[in-house]
Design a protein around this motif. Structure first.
Motif, short mmCIF file in Angstrom:
data_model
loop_
_atom_site.label_atom_id
_atom_site.label_comp_id
_atom_site.label_asym_id
_atom_site.label_seq_id
_atom_site.Cartn_x
_atom_site.Cartn_y
_atom_site.Cartn_z
N ALA A 8 1.70 -1.65 4.59
CA ALA A 8 0.52 -1.54 5.46
C ALA A 8 0.89 -0.82 6.77
O ALA A 8 0.15 0.06 7.23
N ARG A 9 2.05 -1.17 7.33
CA ARG A 9 2.50 -0.51 8.57
C ARG A 9 2.81 0.96 8.30
O ARG A 9 2.46 1.84 9.09
N PHE A 10 3.45 1.22 7.15
CA PHE A 10 3.76 2.60 6.80
C PHE A 10 2.47 3.42 6.70
O PHE A 10 2.39 4.54 7.22
N LEU A 11 1.45 2.87 6.04
CA LEU A 11 0.19 3.61 5.86
C LEU A 11 -0.47 3.92 7.20
O LEU A 11 -1.03 5.00 7.39
N ARG A 12 -0.40 2.95 8.14
CA ARG A 12 -0.98 3.17 9.48
C ARG A 12 -0.31 4.37 10.15
O ARG A 12 -0.98 5.19 10.77
#
Lengths: 243, 46
Positions: A8-12
């Motif tokens: 999720a952090r990577f996608l942000r």
């Protein structure tokens, strides 16, 4: 680094970083190619054919960098079991293979007028061709692993690490063996090239590296999205009692 | 004796292949990303 392993952090981060890399890369790379093609001078010995360097050298660098990306991601996957490491390795494979192929083709097109031959089986050219076959093998193994056990197999990661042996062979091939290929013109901190050739080349390398980064991020987003879609559909099928 | 070769033929071919492959790769990666993200969003809505 562990913090970025969270999908999720990577996608942000990837949502704004991918278009930034891609846009800046296209402007810088194609600007540098225009500079090299139209404004940079011809070289004293090689004449106009030196202009191929602005494509050939970035392609060679990214062909090798792609495999180093696979090797680092494979090591990270094996040691720390990062959820994104295997995805990063898969995302590096296609752009790495494309740039390796571009390097081989542009090298051949440069070799014909410069050396009088399209191809010689010397250390540099042969090890670069081996790198292209390593990419094909890695992609086949990764797809087979994905199809058979959902990508749980360690075989692609081990192959990625073992294949990295070829990178120093490519790099040092021109000093270890006699070769038609010239020795490296740019080494750490110094260059044998004049600034008139060096600057457009450095900008081309920067631009194509940004494009490579953008493509890897786009591939990672695609692989993650496909995995999430499949997981959701599987859960729904399970809940409905279809599986 | 080697025949004289026009270097621009080789330069043009190199740029066509290099730029063409890069543009095709960018297009393919963006398209496959958009398709995959649409597929994920559709799966969420179902």
């Amino acid at each position: 680094m562990h913090g970025f392993a969270n999908p999720a952090r990577f996608l942000r981060i990837a949502r704004w970083l991918m278009p930034l890399c891609m846009g800046a890369g296209i402007v810088v790379a194609f600007g540098a190619l225009g500079w090299g093609l139209l404004a940079a001078p011809a070289e004293r010995l090689q004449g106009e054919t030196v202009r191929i360097v602005y494509l050939h050298v970035p392609a060679a660098w990214l062909g090798m960098a792609g495999w180093m990306g696979i090797a680092v991601a494979s090591f990270t996957e094996l040691v720390w079991r990062h959820p994104l490491a295997g995805i990063a390795a898969r995302a590096c494979a296609v752009p790495g293979a494309v740039f390796t192929a571009v390097c081989l083709i542009t090298g051949s097109l440069w070799g014909r007028p410069a050396w009088g031959t399209w191809w010689v089986w010397d250390g540099r050219l042969t090890s670069m061709l081996v790198l292209l076959f390593l990419y094909f093998g890695w992609m086949a193994l990764s797809q087979a692993s994905e199809a058979s056990d959902g990508g749980q197999s360690k075989a692609p990661a081990i192959f990625g690490l073992v294949g990295a042996v070829n990178i120093p062979i490519i790099h040092y091939s021109v000093t270890w063996w006699n070769s038609l290929h010239q020795p490296p013109s740019i080494t750490m901190g110094k260059s044998a090239m004049s600034g008139a050739f060096l600057w457009p080349l450095l900008f081309a390398m920067l631009g194509f590296t940004l494009i490579f980064g953008g493509v890897v991020l786009a591939r990672m987003r695609a692989i993650l999205a496909n995995q999430q879609a499949e997981a959701r559909l599987r859960r729904k099928a399970l809940a409905a009692g279809d599986l | 004796m080697r025949e004289a070769m026009d270097p621009w033929t080789f330069i043009a071919a190199s740029y066509a292949i290099g730029v063409g492959a890069t543009v095709a790769m960018i297009g393919w990666s963006l398209l496959s990303m958009r398709r995959a993200e649409k597929r994920r969003d559709d799966a969420r809505k179902r």
